[in-house]
Design an enzyme around this catalytic site. Sequence first.
Site, short mmCIF file in Angstrom:
data_model
loop_
_atom_site.label_atom_id
_atom_site.label_comp_id
_atom_site.label_asym_id
_atom_site.label_seq_id
_atom_site.Cartn_x
_atom_site.Cartn_y
_atom_site.Cartn_z
N HIS A 135 -9.86 0.67 -5.68
CA HIS A 135 -9.71 2.08 -6.09
C HIS A 135 -8.40 2.61 -5.49
O HIS A 135 -8.04 2.27 -4.36
CB HIS A 135 -10.88 2.91 -5.57
CG HIS A 135 -10.57 4.37 -5.41
ND1 HIS A 135 -10.22 4.92 -4.19
CD2 HIS A 135 -10.52 5.39 -6.31
CE1 HIS A 135 -9.99 6.22 -4.34
NE2 HIS A 135 -10.17 6.51 -5.62
N ASN A 137 -5.94 6.42 -5.76
CA ASN A 137 -5.55 7.66 -6.42
C ASN A 137 -4.58 8.44 -5.54
O ASN A 137 -4.61 8.32 -4.31
CB ASN A 137 -6.77 8.53 -6.78
CG ASN A 137 -7.29 9.32 -5.61
OD1 ASN A 137 -6.82 10.43 -5.33
ND2 ASN A 137 -8.25 8.77 -4.89
N THR A 138 -3.71 9.18 -6.18
CA THR A 138 -2.86 10.15 -5.48
C THR A 138 -2.78 11.40 -6.35
O THR A 138 -2.88 11.31 -7.57
CB THR A 138 -1.44 9.61 -5.22
OG1 THR A 138 -0.86 9.15 -6.44
CG2 THR A 138 -1.45 8.48 -4.21
N HIS A 169 -4.75 -4.07 4.40
CA HIS A 169 -4.47 -3.04 5.41
C HIS A 169 -3.03 -3.14 5.94
O HIS A 169 -2.41 -2.10 6.23
CB HIS A 169 -5.47 -3.14 6.55
CG HIS A 169 -6.78 -2.49 6.26
ND1 HIS A 169 -7.03 -1.16 6.56
CD2 HIS A 169 -7.91 -2.97 5.68
CE1 HIS A 169 -8.27 -0.86 6.19
NE2 HIS A 169 -8.82 -1.94 5.65
#
Length: 299
Positions: A135, A137-138, A169
């Site tokens: 997933h 989103n911005t 990460h």
Amino acid sequence: MYQESQMESEKIRASGWFKDLRDIILSNFENLEHNQKFGESHKNKPGKFTKQKTSRVDSSNIDCGGGEMATMRNGRLFEKVGVNISTVYGELSSEAIKMMTETKDLPHLKKDPSFWASGISLVAHMQNPHLPAVHMNTRMFWTKGAWWFGGGADLNPCIVDPLDTEYFHSIQKKYCDRHDLRFYPKYKKWADKYFYIPHRKRTRGVGGIFFDEHNTGNWENDFAFVQDIGRAFLPAFTGIIKRKRHLDWNEDDKSRQLSHRGLYVEYNLIYDRGTKFGLSTGHDINAVLMSLPPTASWS
């Protein structure tokens, strides 16, 4: 206080960037599909995105913006992937204001509930259980009393691979560190808290970063940071896909994947703030629920 013309320019730049990022992601994902030569699903036709306009209207049926939903289904790599862009505006409902002010003090919204928001949202569910769902989103949010950015990305494997987790990460940290060494640890911790499922007493995946209400007072710097979060997504995710897309799987692996997707569904329908906000502001229901997997199971 910004001049109105400057605000409008910033809105145009932000929404334009989200569309450009969307186009780059679609092109990369379709290339991955065409180059997939492994596994049972490589016999499928390479997946291709289809696009559909989305819309938002208020209670008086007045146009309040919209966007475009791009989806690919039953491809060689991607079982279902959706990439949405939207730019919406109008007045926030009392329900939306209540939800937003749970974490941020916005007293001006009670006097003037006008808002503008633009962003990109992506969720990918893979054919191969060894490949993690993801997933990203911005978004930029603006009201007459404040503006801010939000977003992030998190990895959701059904078969956890420590190498994948470390790699994903490390890319997030690399891009965050370009802007502020405090961002990655702060937003990683926020992601761990945000993507936690209380009734299951676990997180939905192996985390990533999550941030909201990001406003340092310098719009240019904050926009540059959000752009880099978008740029980090493809190397972080496709690096894993390219390394593992040749792996075989069996029915037990698929069963584990479907069970994990059930966990994903529970989180998105019960806790996810983006889902709640989209439904409470009258956005296109299909676009709001785009994140749901094509199939899932519960024991």
